[in-house]
Structures are given as C-alpha cells and as structure tokens.
Design a protein around this motif. Structure first.
Motif, PDB file in Angstrom:
ATOM      1  N   UNK A 153       5.778  29.360  35.205  1.00 15.09           N
ATOM      2  CA  UNK A 153       6.241  28.569  36.351  1.00 15.09           C
ATOM      3  C   UNK A 153       7.580  29.119  36.793  1.00 15.09           C
ATOM      4  N   UNK A 154       7.597  29.768  37.934  1.00 13.12           N
ATOM      5  CA  UNK A 154       8.804  30.438  38.394  1.00 13.12           C
ATOM      6  C   UNK A 154       9.817  29.478  39.013  1.00 13.12           C
ATOM      7  N   UNK A 155       9.385  28.305  39.369  1.00 14.47           N
ATOM      8  CA  UNK A 155      10.278  27.355  40.016  1.00 14.47           C
ATOM      9  C   UNK A 155      11.375  26.946  39.040  1.00 14.47           C
ATOM     10  N   UNK A 156      12.619  27.104  39.478  1.00 14.81           N
ATOM     11  CA  UNK A 156      13.777  26.792  38.640  1.00 14.81           C
ATOM     12  C   UNK A 156      14.336  25.435  39.061  1.00 14.81           C
ATOM     13  N   UNK A 157      14.046  24.395  38.279  1.00 17.27           N
ATOM     14  CA  UNK A 157      14.458  23.045  38.653  1.00 17.27           C
ATOM     15  C   UNK A 157      15.973  22.909  38.750  1.00 17.27           C
ATOM     16  N   UNK A 158      16.698  23.582  37.905  1.00 22.62           N
ATOM     17  CA  UNK A 158      18.152  23.421  37.883  1.00 22.62           C
ATOM     18  C   UNK A 158      18.797  23.892  39.179  1.00 22.62           C
ATOM     19  N   UNK A 159      18.261  24.937  39.775  1.00 23.45           N
ATOM     20  CA  UNK A 159      18.837  25.508  40.994  1.00 23.45           C
ATOM     21  C   UNK A 159      18.068  25.135  42.255  1.00 23.45           C
ATOM     22  N   UNK A 160      16.800  24.802  42.128  1.00 20.25           N
ATOM     23  CA  UNK A 160      15.954  24.695  43.318  1.00 20.25           C
ATOM     24  C   UNK A 160      15.454  23.295  43.627  1.00 20.25           C
ATOM     25  N   UNK A 161      15.379  22.419  42.647  1.00 23.65           N
ATOM     26  CA  UNK A 161      14.818  21.077  42.882  1.00 23.65           C
ATOM     27  C   UNK A 161      15.889  20.165  43.474  1.00 23.65           C
ATOM     28  N   UNK A 162      15.746  19.846  44.747  1.00 22.15           N
ATOM     29  CA  UNK A 162      16.661  18.938  45.423  1.00 22.15           C
ATOM     30  C   UNK A 162      16.077  17.530  45.383  1.00 22.15           C
ATOM     31  N   UNK A 163      16.721  16.667  44.632  1.00 27.06           N
ATOM     32  CA  UNK A 163      16.247  15.290  44.464  1.00 27.06           C
ATOM     33  C   UNK A 163      17.361  14.321  44.836  1.00 27.06           C
ATOM     34  N   UNK A 164      16.976  13.101  45.210  1.00 33.27           N
ATOM     35  CA  UNK A 164      17.968  12.118  45.597  1.00 33.27           C
ATOM     36  C   UNK A 164      18.961  11.889  44.454  1.00 33.27           C
ATOM     37  N   UNK A 165      20.225  11.892  44.809  1.00 33.61           N
ATOM     38  CA  UNK A 165      21.276  11.773  43.801  1.00 33.61           C
ATOM     39  C   UNK A 165      21.361  10.380  43.216  1.00 33.61           C
ATOM     40  N   UNK A 166      20.870   9.384  43.963  1.00 34.90           N
ATOM     41  CA  UNK A 166      20.963   7.997  43.530  1.00 34.90           C
ATOM     42  C   UNK A 166      22.431   7.656  43.229  1.00 34.90           C
ATOM     43  N   UNK A 167      22.693   6.776  42.260  1.00 33.39           N
ATOM     44  CA  UNK A 167      24.070   6.332  42.018  1.00 33.39           C
ATOM     45  C   UNK A 167      24.957   7.429  41.472  1.00 33.39           C
ATOM     46  N   UNK A 168      24.382   8.578  41.077  1.00 33.92           N
ATOM     47  CA  UNK A 168      25.210   9.699  40.648  1.00 33.92           C
ATOM     48  C   UNK A 168      25.984  10.290  41.820  1.00 33.92           C
ATOM     49  N   UNK A 169      25.720   9.809  43.043  1.00 36.35           N
ATOM     50  CA  UNK A 169      26.475  10.249  44.214  1.00 36.35           C
ATOM     51  C   UNK A 169      27.737   9.405  44.418  1.00 36.35           C
ATOM     52  N   UNK A 170      27.794   8.231  43.806  1.00 37.88           N
ATOM     53  CA  UNK A 170      28.871   7.278  44.077  1.00 37.88           C
ATOM     54  C   UNK A 170      30.273   7.800  43.784  1.00 37.88           C
ATOM     55  N   UNK A 171      30.474   8.708  42.823  1.00 39.80           N
ATOM     56  CA  UNK A 171      31.838   9.214  42.608  1.00 39.80           C
ATOM     57  C   UNK A 171      32.458   9.874  43.833  1.00 39.80           C
ATOM     58  N   UNK A 172      31.652  10.476  44.712  1.00 36.94           N
ATOM     59  CA  UNK A 172      32.206  11.077  45.928  1.00 36.94           C
ATOM     60  C   UNK A 172      32.697   9.981  46.880  1.00 36.94           C
ATOM     61  N   UNK A 173      31.985   8.848  46.892  1.00 38.40           N
ATOM     62  CA  UNK A 173      32.434   7.703  47.698  1.00 38.40           C
ATOM     63  C   UNK A 173      33.740   7.153  47.123  1.00 38.40           C
ATOM     64  N   UNK A 174      33.786   7.075  45.787  1.00 37.08           N
ATOM     65  CA  UNK A 174      35.004   6.616  45.129  1.00 37.08           C
ATOM     66  C   UNK A 174      36.176   7.546  45.462  1.00 37.08           C
ATOM     67  N   UNK A 175      35.928   8.849  45.460  1.00 39.82           N
ATOM     68  CA  UNK A 175      36.994   9.807  45.786  1.00 39.82           C
ATOM     69  C   UNK A 175      37.487   9.608  47.211  1.00 39.82           C
ATOM     70  N   UNK A 176      36.570   9.384  48.149  1.00 39.49           N
ATOM     71  CA  UNK A 176      36.968   9.151  49.535  1.00 39.49           C
ATOM     72  C   UNK A 176      37.787   7.860  49.654  1.00 39.49           C
ATOM     73  N   UNK A 177      37.412   6.868  48.897  1.00 42.67           N
ATOM     74  CA  UNK A 177      38.131   5.594  48.885  1.00 42.67           C
ATOM     75  C   UNK A 177      39.575   5.789  48.402  1.00 42.67           C
TER      76      UNK A 177
END
Length: 813
Positions: free
Chosen positions: A441-465
């Motif tokens: 399986x040539x697909x590289x999940x670490x570099x190629x799989x774009x998935x919703x960040x969910x709450x792991x995105x919240x630190x960027x909101x915290x930084x903007x705050x």
C-alpha cells in the motif's frame, strides 16, 4: 587476320603439342633478351622465325603492300604494346594484365588507402576534446538516515575509485582476460584481431579483438556507438591510438575499470566487488579478481547462467583468466591454476528492494521533496551520484512502527493509524508511521491522509485568542447550544455546571461553546492566519471557513499528522515555526551542496502567548478532568490536545515536549465501499493517546528534561459571560465522638473526607458525567444535520470525587 593453328597431327597427344609450344615461347623469350633487340625488346630475326614457325599469314592491308606503313599496315618491330599479337597469348591468358599494370594499380590503391587513413586520423578529434557519454559516469545516489548510516541506494551501482586503490593483481587479472599486450601496445592489437577471426572460425574461446584502450574509448566517449560497422571500428581505432598517446596506461585502465559492466547491475570494479563478494576493491584476492575479470566478456549471459544454477560458463572464463595471469607473470601467479582451480564462492544475489516495508515511505517522501524544492527528479537521483541526508532517525522510525502496531494489533484491518514526529526547533520530520508495507500500500497516511482535525484544532483558536490580548482568566460560555453565524447550533459533549468556564478549563475539557465564542470574538481570519502560519494548508482552511463558518473553530478543516505535529511546534518553540521537511542537505559527486537545509523560521505568535497556551494545554494531561490524561509521561512535562469528530470518524492526540512534537491520528476506511465509516468507540483519549504515550516514552528516553517556560500571564480578562460566584464552603461540624480523621474536616473517619454537596439535579460540582446535553454534532454532516463537539466526543473517564457515603465513584463509559 590470323587463321587458327592446325589441329595436332593424328595420333599425337595434345599435351605434346602444348609442350612444343611452351618450348618455342621460351626460346623466343631468350632471343628477345639477346643483344640487338629491336624496339620493344624483340629482334627482327626472332619475329620472322616466330612467324614462320607459327605459320602466320599476313594479308595486305592497303598502300605499301605487305609489311607496309600505310593505313592498316604494320612496320617491322611494331606491336600493340601488350603482346597479344603473340601466339602464346591466346585463350585465357589474354585477360591477364601485365605485372607493370598490377604494380601500378596496387601503388595507386595503397596510396589512396593510406591517404584516406591519414585524412581520417587527422580529422578524428583528440579524446580531450570529445564529450563523455551521458551515462559513462552515472552513479546511484545514497539516501542516509540522520546519523549518516545508509537508508537506501538508488540507481546505477557505481562507485569511482582511483588507480592507487586498485591492487596490481586486479589490474593483471583484467589484462589477462581482455588484452595481454596492454602494457606494451599502442592502443590497438592486430594480432588480437587475427585471434578474434580465428576464434570465429574455430569456435575456440580466446581474447576479443578490441584492446582495453579500444573498449574504453567505445564505452567512454560520445560518438562511438556500439553498432557493428566498419566506420565505427575505424574511428574507434583512431581514437584508441590517440588515447594511448594522450593518456598514460594508468589513466586508461582506471577509466576502463570504473566504466565497464560486470553484471548484477554493477558498473565499475568497486561496485562489482561489493555485488559479488561484499568487499571493497582493495580487499579482493587474485582469485576474486580473476573471476570478476572473466565476467567482462559477457556479463548478462553469465548472470542468466548463474541464476539458473549453471556455473560452467563463468568457471571456464575463470580458468582462462588464471592461466593467462600465470603467463604474464609466472613468478607471481604461476602456482595459481594449481592452487585455486575453482572460482571463489560468491555471495547470494542481493536484489534488495529498498521500497519494502516502511523504507518505501521514507524514500518516496525524500524524492518528492527533492523534486519540489530542488528540481531534482528521480532519474537525476538514480544517475547523479548524490549523497542525500534525510531527517529520519532510524531508532525513532522503528519506535513509531512498534508503538502503532503493538497498541492497535487487535483492531480491524480497516482502521488506519498514523504517526508523525517533528523537532519543533528546526522542522525536521524525525519519524513517522504511514503504513506497514509500501509494496502493498503506497498511500502514506502520515503525509497524505487529510482528515478533520476535530478538537485537536482548538489550540490554534486559543493562540488567536491570546494574541488578541485576552487572558487565560477570561470566562466563556460553558453550556450549549450556541448559535453562530452560518453554522448550525453547536453543543458540547458535556456542559459545565453554572454555565461559565475559564479558558484553561475549557481547554482541558474541550468545551466547544467556549472555543466558538473565542472565534467569534477574534474573527475567523485571525484563526486562519495563525493556523496557516503554523503549517496547516491554507487552501483547506479557507474552504472550511467558507463551507462551515464557525465550525472551523472546533476542527471542521482537514489536516495531516505531519501538519499537526509541525503546527504544534509554535507552542513548543516560543511561537516559532520552521517548515516541515525531510531532507537536511544534498551533496553532488563534486562534494558541492546543491540543496541546503532551510533554516529560516516564521514567528507565528509571541513567546508569551506560546507560554500561556502551554499552561492550558498542560491541563489536558494533568487535570483529573482532562481528556488526555493517558498521555502523561512520568519524568517530564507534556502538553497536548485530543480530538474526536462527528460519529467518531476521526480520532487524534497531538502533544509535545520542548524537544519533540508528535501527532497520532486514526480513521476507518471500509474495504467493500472504500468509504470512511465510524471508528466505533475509539476516541482521541483512547487508542491515539496510548500510541502517542508509547512512542514518546521511547523517544524521550535518556533525553534531557527541559521544563516548559513559566506562565507569562499576559492579556486582560475578557469575560464574555459572567464570572461565576464562588459557592461558600460550609463550616466543619465538630466530631462529637472525637474521631476526626487527619483531614480534620469534622466528618467521622469511616465516612470519608468532607465532600461538596450535590446540586438540586444530583450532580457534584465538576462532575462531567452530569448535565450532558446530548450528541456531538458540531457542524453540518453529509446529511445536512447540525451538531456540537466534533473534537472531544468523550475522552478517558473523568475522575469523580468519592461518594460521601463511601460508595465507589461513578465512571463515564
């Protein structure tokens, strides 16, 4: 005119008549050589006698009568100059030219040939002015791990060596095999050409017609094709002669041995020594050298024979070479045929596929970066002889593989787990896990799989705050749902009692409503600016902002594990971000750095904002109610964030120490439909956090313990909702029995310590299992339904205070 000679007398043999004629001609020749010969070397007397004997009849041809000089007549001694008027010139001999004509013709032809040779030689360019063939010094490239040990060798197997590295017995073996007069000839060997012709006729296996110098010229210089033609051969000879004059024998032999093909994909003597004996050229024995020299004649044929377990052809060549070595230097090699009659044992063919297992993912990412950043194609890599130093740590690559496989071994094969680890101090991707085997399986999940960040995105909101000047002490909405422009109502996985929550607790417990309010306060553009500055794909962020509006704040945008690991570096490294990369530098065959490492960084947020963000992110791991408690390391501080989206389709944990930022993501792809489906009960606080902990415990082993920076405590309090009023603590009741416990809270020891009283709904303060408002539908799903928290849909069970009546505390499922 003449009449024909009469037939021989009856009964006389024709041979006798022929002999008489020969005797007559011989007598005539003697008379012609006698003194007094007339013009043309013939005597008049001899001519008259010959005419009588030959019974010639002369017919008058006009004025002057017989023998006259008039038209049509001949005078005495006249002839046509070629003797065909002589009786002995009749028959087949009349067609033979005289020796004078033959000699003259030969002289003219020889002069023409030598003239053409001279012109051809003069017009042949000097080798120093000729271009080398494009592939003559092709060398494969080597990709190294960060510790400079080889990861993979790609392309042509060739390593150039200098003359001083080639032992004398290696030189002698090649000379014995290919050109035994090499050290004495002038670049060509006519005897060798004759031997080659004889081998064609007899079938005997001997040396080829071309000398080592000719072979080198053919294989080294452009314009000397491999086609079989007289023109090519002549030009090859001219170049060889000039080469012999221009270069010394050492240079010719060195170029030859670095150029020639030996089989097994090995070009040049060093690569051949490695391919057949796993040795360097200066470690070869005379027997090994003889075996390799014998292969030069027909390497592909010998490869096929040996692959079919037929060793006879190479053994025959070996025998020929060692005997030749004994001939050219009896004192040194005279005993070799008797001492070592059998070719030395070779190592097994190493058709190593460097793309097998996890290596293929590393190689592919390196090649992509070379093309993207340096314009170096895979073909360039396979021929250019580059040394490519990657960022990958071999030990950590294996640790990543082990952490994923050991902690997910019981899960469905449809579930994909990926990991990426980035050094926040320089942006180097030191390790990742993108799949178990690149060949499958040539697909590289670490570099190629774009998935919703969910709450792991919240630190960027915290930084903007924080960057907007708001403090960690600010209070936000802790109870849902919340209405935001362009977004369906957003709920929490659990509400905070009292309806308000400060920034730190909102982060620890991943309260959606609080982060939506932060985004509404600072503006989505500021959130996108910080997230993209941290390495998240800006096009994806812009699209998510357009499609989902404020659901972006709770992770509607897609990310990869590598992006997330690099993104969190802005917290681990005082607000700085280095571009994620997998190549440290590229050095060409001339030892010139052709692609240096990028050392520039972007200051995405201030060091103070980064320090305060860490305080909140630490509580995700340290707070008993935090969703990432399973990530805690026993010997050092850790900060991070969990994330689980709608229907548990994606689950994350992203965390860091000052030296390393690591992201773990999971998703499930149904085999039958190839569609992404729910992970079931897998959430960010479960398997992703366990994998992260296993990897980081190994990665941090033996590393210096570096503390996070102290809290900066910047910004002003911005209480979007009222700060809650503290609940008074009841005064302790004296123990009438005198059995106060060590806590001295007035409650008998057998009933436990003083505990807060439940509210009117039966919920204890801080009990996240109470007052839940329902499901996790943070933004419109594929059916258009609204929702709540796509990021913290249930973490690890929250710690709950003991029941005042001594019963076991309740646990969230």
């Amino acid at each position: 005119m003449r009449r024909r000679d009469p037939d021989p007398a009856p009964g006389r043999r024709p041979e006798a008549a022929f002999e008489d004629t020969q005797a007559m001609l011989a007598a005539q020749a003697r008379s012609e050589r006698s003194p007094g010969s007339g013009p043309g070397g013939r005597s008049r007397r001899g001519r008259a006698g010959r005419a009588v004997a030959a019974e010639d009849t002369v017919i008058s041809g006009g004025p002057g009568g017989p023998g006259g000089r008039g038209p049509g007549g001949r005078g005495p001694g006249d002839g046509d100059g070629d003797g065909d008027d002589e009786p002995g010139s009749q028959g087949w001999k009349r067609f033979l030219p005289s020796w004078k004509i033959v000699l003259a013709s030969f002289t003219v032809i020889a002069a023409g040939v030598f003239g053409m040779i001279a012109v051809g030689y003069a017009n042949t360019p000097d080798p120093s002015a000729m271009n080398r063939q494009a592939s003559v010094d092709d060398q494969g490239s080597v990709i190294y791990y960060s510790d400079k040990t080889p990861l993979a060798r790609l392309g042509v197997k060739r390593t150039l060596v200098t003359f001083d590295k080639i032992p004398r017995h290696v030189q002698d073996a090649v000379i014995a095999a290919e050109n035994r007069s090499f050290r004495e000839d002038n670049g060509i060997d006519f005897k060798g050409m004759a031997r080659s012709l004889w081998s064609t006729v007899s079938g005997e296996q001997v040396q080829g017609a071309s000398t080592i110098t000719q072979q080198m010229a053919r294989n080294y210089y452009d314009g000397l094709s491999q086609e079989r033609s007289i023109q090519r051969k002549v030009k090859e000879i001219f170049v060889a002669i000039k080469l012999d004059k221009e270069l010394g024998k050492e240079d010719i032999l060195t170029q030859y041995l670095n150029t020639i093909y030996f089989g097994r994909g090995a070009h040049g003597i060093q690569a051949a020594a490695q391919a057949f004996f796993n040795k360097d050229v200066d470690e070869l024995t005379p027997e090994m050298a003889a075996y390799l020299a014998g292969r030069i004649q027909n390497p592909d044929t010998f490869d096929r024979a040996e692959n079919a377990k037929n060793l006879a052809p190479t053994q025959e060549r070996y025998d020929y070479v060692i005997k030749g070595m004994a001939l050219i230097d009896p004192g040194k090699y005279g005993s070799l045929p008797a001492k070592s009659p059998t070719a030395p044992k070779r190592i097994a063919v190493r058709n190593k596929d460097y793309y097998a297992g996890i290596k293929g993912y590393m190689i592919t990412e390196v090649l992509r970066e070379l093309k993207r950043k340096g314009g170096i194609s895979q073909e360039d890599v396979e021929r250019g002889g580059y040394k490519i130093y990657s960022t990958f740590d071999k030990r950590l690559m294996l640790a990543a593989k082990k952490a994923v496989q050991e902690n997910t071994s019981g899960l469905s094969k449809e579930i994909h787990t990926s990991l990426a680890a980035v050094d926040p101090r320089n942006g180097r991707v030191v390790a990742f896990y993108g799949g178990p085997n690149f060949l499958k399986r040539e697909w590289n999940d670490a570099f190629m799989s774009e998935k919703q960040a969910a709450s792991a995105f919240k630190p960027y909101v915290l930084a903007a705050w924080l960057e907007a000047g708001n403090s960690l002490n600010s209070y936000l909405l802790g109870k849902g749902p919340i209405k935001a422009p362009g977004t369906n109502d957003i709920k929490n996985s659990h509400d905070i009692a009292g309806g308000s929550v400060n920034t730190i607790r909102a982060t620890a417990e991943s309260v959606n409503t609080a982060f939506v309010q932060m985004g509404m306060e600072v503006g989505l553009e500021e959130v996108v600016k910080i997230a993209s500055g941290a390495g998240i794909n800006e096009d994806n962020l812009q699209k998510s902002m357009k499609d989902h509006a404020f659901a972006l704040t709770i992770g509607s945008g897609p990310v990869t594990p590598v992006q997330q690991a690099g993104g969190y570096s802005i917290f681990a490294n005082e607000g700085k971000h280095f571009e994620n990369h997998v190549v440290i530098k590229v050095v060409d065959r001339d030892k010139t750095v052709v692609l240096p490492e990028t050392t520039q960084h972007t200051q995405v947020i201030s060091p103070d904002s980064a320090a305060d963000a860490i305080v909140a992110l630490e509580q995700v791991v340290k707070d008993p109610r935090g969703t990432g408690r399973a990530a805690a390391l026993s010997d050092r501080p850790v900060a991070g964030k969990t994330g689980t989206n709608d229907e548990n389709k994606e689950a994350w944990f992203v965390g860091f120490t000052p030296q390393l930022s690591t992201a773990v993501g999971m998703y499930r792809q149904q085999a039958k439909t190839n569609r992404e489906i729910s992970l079931g009960d897998i959430e960010g606080a479960t398997y992703p956090t366990r994998v992260w902990h296993a990897f980081m415990a190994e990665a941090m082993k033996g590393k210096e313990v570096i503390p996070f920076p102290p809290r900066a405590n910047v910004g002003t309090d911005n209480n979007i909702v009222p700060k809650p009023t503290p609940t008074p603590t009841p005064s302790p009741t004296p123990d009438p029995f005198g059995t106060e416990d060590p806590g001295d809270d007035g409650i008998p020891e057998d009933l436990g310590d003083q505990q807060p009283l439940p509210d009117d709904q039966g919920c204890l303060p801080g009990d996240i299992t109470c007052d839940s408002t329902g499901d996790d539908t943070g933004f419109p799903d594929e059916n258009g339904d609204g929702g709540g928290d796509i990021g913290s849909n249930g973490g690890a069970p929250a710690a709950v205070a003991p029941d005042p009546r001594g019963r076991p505390s309740g646990q969230r499922p």
